[in-house]
Write a protein that holds these residues in place. Structure first.
Motif, PDB file in Angstrom:
ATOM      1  N   GLU A  61       7.155 -47.077   6.371  1.00 26.08           N
ATOM      2  CA  GLU A  61       5.883 -46.829   5.686  1.00 26.08           C
ATOM      3  C   GLU A  61       5.879 -45.477   4.981  1.00 26.08           C
ATOM      4  O   GLU A  61       5.407 -45.363   3.835  1.00 26.08           O
ATOM      5  N   VAL A  62       6.385 -44.461   5.661  1.00 22.51           N
ATOM      6  CA  VAL A  62       6.426 -43.130   5.053  1.00 22.51           C
ATOM      7  C   VAL A  62       7.335 -43.128   3.826  1.00 22.51           C
ATOM      8  O   VAL A  62       6.981 -42.568   2.775  1.00 22.51           O
ATOM      9  N   VAL A  63       8.480 -43.778   3.920  1.00 19.30           N
ATOM     10  CA  VAL A  63       9.422 -43.804   2.794  1.00 19.30           C
ATOM     11  C   VAL A  63       8.838 -44.571   1.611  1.00 19.30           C
ATOM     12  O   VAL A  63       8.873 -44.102   0.462  1.00 19.30           O
ATOM     13  N   LEU A  64       8.268 -45.755   1.872  1.00 16.92           N
ATOM     14  CA  LEU A  64       7.707 -46.555   0.779  1.00 16.92           C
ATOM     15  C   LEU A  64       6.486 -45.887   0.160  1.00 16.92           C
ATOM     16  O   LEU A  64       6.286 -45.953  -1.065  1.00 16.92           O
ATOM     17  N   SER A  65       5.662 -45.242   0.983  1.00 20.06           N
ATOM     18  CA  SER A  65       4.502 -44.515   0.435  1.00 20.06           C
ATOM     19  C   SER A  65       4.954 -43.370  -0.448  1.00 20.06           C
ATOM     20  O   SER A  65       4.363 -43.118  -1.518  1.00 20.06           O
ATOM     21  N   GLY A  68       6.223 -44.882  -3.745  1.00 26.03           N
ATOM     22  CA  GLY A  68       5.088 -45.267  -4.585  1.00 26.03           C
ATOM     23  C   GLY A  68       4.391 -44.068  -5.192  1.00 26.03           C
ATOM     24  O   GLY A  68       3.970 -44.106  -6.357  1.00 26.03           O
ATOM     25  N   LEU A  69       4.259 -42.992  -4.402  1.00 24.51           N
ATOM     26  CA  LEU A  69       3.640 -41.772  -4.922  1.00 24.51           C
ATOM     27  C   LEU A  69       4.477 -41.159  -6.037  1.00 24.51           C
ATOM     28  O   LEU A  69       3.939 -40.702  -7.057  1.00 24.51           O
ATOM     29  N   ILE A  70       5.794 -41.156  -5.863  1.00 27.43           N
ATOM     30  CA  ILE A  70       6.668 -40.605  -6.907  1.00 27.43           C
ATOM     31  C   ILE A  70       6.580 -41.447  -8.182  1.00 27.43           C
ATOM     32  O   ILE A  70       6.537 -40.907  -9.305  1.00 27.43           O
ATOM     33  N   CYS A  71       6.533 -42.765  -8.021  1.00 29.04           N
ATOM     34  CA  CYS A  71       6.434 -43.636  -9.200  1.00 29.04           C
ATOM     35  C   CYS A  71       5.145 -43.393  -9.966  1.00 29.04           C
ATOM     36  O   CYS A  71       5.145 -43.333 -11.208  1.00 29.04           O
ATOM     37  N   ILE A  72       4.048 -43.252  -9.236  1.00 30.36           N
ATOM     38  CA  ILE A  72       2.758 -43.079  -9.916  1.00 30.36           C
ATOM     39  C   ILE A  72       2.639 -41.686 -10.531  1.00 30.36           C
ATOM     40  O   ILE A  72       1.916 -41.486 -11.516  1.00 30.36           O
ATOM     41  N   GLU A  73       3.363 -40.697  -9.949  1.00 28.37           N
ATOM     42  CA  GLU A  73       3.311 -39.346 -10.497  1.00 28.37           C
ATOM     43  C   GLU A  73       4.102 -39.224 -11.788  1.00 28.37           C
ATOM     44  O   GLU A  73       3.887 -38.278 -12.562  1.00 28.37           O
ATOM     45  N   CYS A  81      -7.588 -44.260 -16.536  1.00 28.81           N
ATOM     46  CA  CYS A  81      -6.731 -43.718 -15.474  1.00 28.81           C
ATOM     47  C   CYS A  81      -7.292 -43.942 -14.076  1.00 28.81           C
ATOM     48  O   CYS A  81      -6.732 -43.414 -13.103  1.00 28.81           O
ATOM     49  N   GLY A  82      -8.389 -44.690 -13.954  1.00 29.11           N
ATOM     50  CA  GLY A  82      -8.999 -44.891 -12.643  1.00 29.11           C
ATOM     51  C   GLY A  82      -8.059 -45.571 -11.658  1.00 29.11           C
ATOM     52  O   GLY A  82      -7.938 -45.155 -10.501  1.00 29.11           O
ATOM     53  N   ALA A  83      -7.361 -46.610 -12.106  1.00 28.71           N
ATOM     54  CA  ALA A  83      -6.448 -47.330 -11.216  1.00 28.71           C
ATOM     55  C   ALA A  83      -5.280 -46.455 -10.790  1.00 28.71           C
ATOM     56  O   ALA A  83      -4.831 -46.507  -9.639  1.00 28.71           O
ATOM     57  N   VAL A  84      -4.783 -45.628 -11.713  1.00 25.15           N
ATOM     58  CA  VAL A  84      -3.668 -44.727 -11.401  1.00 25.15           C
ATOM     59  C   VAL A  84      -4.096 -43.686 -10.378  1.00 25.15           C
ATOM     60  O   VAL A  84      -3.383 -43.415  -9.391  1.00 25.15           O
ATOM     61  N   TYR A  85      -5.272 -43.090 -10.567  1.00 25.71           N
ATOM     62  CA  TYR A  85      -5.762 -42.077  -9.637  1.00 25.71           C
ATOM     63  C   TYR A  85      -6.036 -42.677  -8.260  1.00 25.71           C
ATOM     64  O   TYR A  85      -5.784 -42.037  -7.229  1.00 25.71           O
ATOM     65  N   PHE A  86      -6.574 -43.877  -8.255  1.00 23.90           N
ATOM     66  CA  PHE A  86      -6.868 -44.533  -6.978  1.00 23.90           C
ATOM     67  C   PHE A  86      -5.581 -44.803  -6.193  1.00 23.90           C
ATOM     68  O   PHE A  86      -5.489 -44.523  -4.995  1.00 23.90           O
ATOM     69  N   PHE A  87      -4.576 -45.336  -6.866  1.00 23.11           N
ATOM     70  CA  PHE A  87      -3.297 -45.604  -6.204  1.00 23.11           C
ATOM     71  C   PHE A  87      -2.638 -44.297  -5.766  1.00 23.11           C
ATOM     72  O   PHE A  87      -2.028 -44.227  -4.677  1.00 23.11           O
ATOM     73  N   GLU A  88      -2.759 -43.266  -6.567  1.00 24.97           N
ATOM     74  CA  GLU A  88      -2.189 -41.968  -6.213  1.00 24.97           C
ATOM     75  C   GLU A  88      -2.845 -41.420  -4.944  1.00 24.97           C
ATOM     76  O   GLU A  88      -2.160 -40.908  -4.044  1.00 24.97           O
ATOM     77  N   PHE A  89      -4.163 -41.523  -4.859  1.00 26.65           N
ATOM     78  CA  PHE A  89      -4.883 -41.026  -3.679  1.00 26.65           C
ATOM     79  C   PHE A  89      -4.497 -41.808  -2.418  1.00 26.65           C
ATOM     80  O   PHE A  89      -4.264 -41.218  -1.353  1.00 26.65           O
ATOM     81  N   VAL A  90      -4.411 -43.126  -2.543  1.00 26.89           N
ATOM     82  CA  VAL A  90      -4.074 -43.961  -1.385  1.00 26.89           C
ATOM     83  C   VAL A  90      -2.661 -43.685  -0.901  1.00 26.89           C
ATOM     84  O   VAL A  90      -2.419 -43.513   0.305  1.00 26.89           O
ATOM     85  N   SER A  91      -1.710 -43.645  -1.818  1.00 32.09           N
ATOM     86  CA  SER A  91      -0.318 -43.422  -1.422  1.00 32.09           C
ATOM     87  C   SER A  91      -0.121 -42.033  -0.830  1.00 32.09           C
ATOM     88  O   SER A  91       0.607 -41.872   0.164  1.00 32.09           O
ATOM     89  N   GLU A 150       4.569 -47.953 -13.670  1.00 35.05           N
ATOM     90  CA  GLU A 150       3.431 -48.689 -13.113  1.00 35.05           C
ATOM     91  C   GLU A 150       3.888 -49.957 -12.403  1.00 35.05           C
ATOM     92  O   GLU A 150       3.390 -50.293 -11.318  1.00 35.05           O
ATOM     93  N   ILE A 151       4.827 -50.662 -12.996  1.00 34.91           N
ATOM     94  CA  ILE A 151       5.339 -51.873 -12.360  1.00 34.91           C
ATOM     95  C   ILE A 151       6.039 -51.538 -11.043  1.00 34.91           C
ATOM     96  O   ILE A 151       5.861 -52.226 -10.029  1.00 34.91           O
ATOM     97  N   ALA A 152       6.821 -50.475 -11.034  1.00 35.45           N
ATOM     98  CA  ALA A 152       7.498 -50.072  -9.802  1.00 35.45           C
ATOM     99  C   ALA A 152       6.498 -49.655  -8.734  1.00 35.45           C
ATOM    100  O   ALA A 152       6.661 -49.982  -7.548  1.00 35.45           O
ATOM    101  N   ALA A 153       5.440 -48.947  -9.154  1.00 31.66           N
ATOM    102  CA  ALA A 153       4.407 -48.548  -8.195  1.00 31.66           C
ATOM    103  C   ALA A 153       3.719 -49.767  -7.594  1.00 31.66           C
ATOM    104  O   ALA A 153       3.429 -49.807  -6.389  1.00 31.66           O
ATOM    105  N   VAL A 154       3.442 -50.765  -8.411  1.00 28.75           N
ATOM    106  CA  VAL A 154       2.808 -51.988  -7.910  1.00 28.75           C
ATOM    107  C   VAL A 154       3.719 -52.702  -6.920  1.00 28.75           C
ATOM    108  O   VAL A 154       3.274 -53.167  -5.858  1.00 28.75           O
ATOM    109  N   VAL A 155       5.004 -52.799  -7.240  1.00 28.65           N
ATOM    110  CA  VAL A 155       5.951 -53.483  -6.350  1.00 28.65           C
ATOM    111  C   VAL A 155       6.034 -52.782  -4.998  1.00 28.65           C
ATOM    112  O   VAL A 155       5.921 -53.413  -3.938  1.00 28.65           O
TER     113      VAL A 155
END
Length: 208
Positions: A61-65, A68-73, A81-91, A150-155
């Motif tokens: 979980e830590v590695v995948l999070s 995902g954070l690196i991908c979104i950054e 940018c709402g969806a990007v910020y939301f995913f960034e905060f969660v990850s 974005e696609i990598a972050a979603v995956v």
């Protein structure tokens, strides 16, 4: 001068004394496997936890999070940018909280603070991470610009959602078993106390 018999007798007594002291010495070599190692502050590194299902799941979980954070950054332009910020905060939140819990359980810090229900804390974290990762990944999948980041972050978001889901299932089962295990000794002690009191009443002589 000492005779040969006296010398042999002294040697026999010395060997017997050494055998007795060696048998009663508390510093005997052991062949038991080491499951933990002491680190700074008296904390122990629980190697068995890292090999358990919960330890392995938390590492994943830590590695995948983090991935995902690196991908979104790496996303430089977004509108909206709402969806990007939301995913960034969660990850980011999942990476930090799960990483802290991983350190707490690995270093056996939870044994130093027994008044906290750590099983319930882990359950709340995994359940919340499962929900918010699923929601943020779904929103980002619907609102994106089809960029590779974005696609990598979603995956990776959906992958970590599945891992958190498995962890949530195991945490719920562990929490239920833990609560049942806490109630069982109390009821058993109560039955033993009543049985002991009844035995005392039966063996007590009647007053004339």
């Amino acid at each position: 001068m000492r005779t040969t018999e006296e010398t042999e007798g002294l040697d026999g007594e010395a060997s017997n004394t050494s055998m007795i002291s060696g048998a009663s010495s508390p510093y005997q070599p052991t062949t038991e496997p080491v499951h933990s190692r002491t680190v700074f502050g008296g904390l122990r590194c629980d190697l068995e936890y890292l090999k358990s299902y919960f330890g392995i799941l938390k590492v994943v979980e830590v590695v995948l999070s983090l991935i995902g954070l690196i991908c979104i950054e790496t996303i430089m332009l977004c509108s909206p940018c709402g969806a990007v910020y939301f995913f960034e905060f969660v990850s980011c939140s999942a990476f930090v909280v799960t990483g802290v819990l991983l350190l707490i359980f690995t270093l056996s810090f939870h044994t130093k603070v027994p008044h906290v229900n750590w099983n319930l804390t882990d359950l709340v974290n995994t359940a919340a991470s499962t929900f918010f990762f699923a929601l943020s990944s779904l929103v980002l999948a619907c609102v994106n610009h089809n960029t590779s980041a974005e696609i990598a972050a979603v995956v990776f978001g959906f992958l970590v959602t599945a891992v958190y889901g498995v962890n949530t299932f195991l945490a719920i089962r562990k929490w239920r078993l833990g609560n049942g295990g806490q109630r069982a000794p109390q009821s058993t002690d109560y039955i033993r106390a009543r049985t002991a009191s009844r035995g005392e009443m039966e063996t007590r002589p009647e007053l004339a």
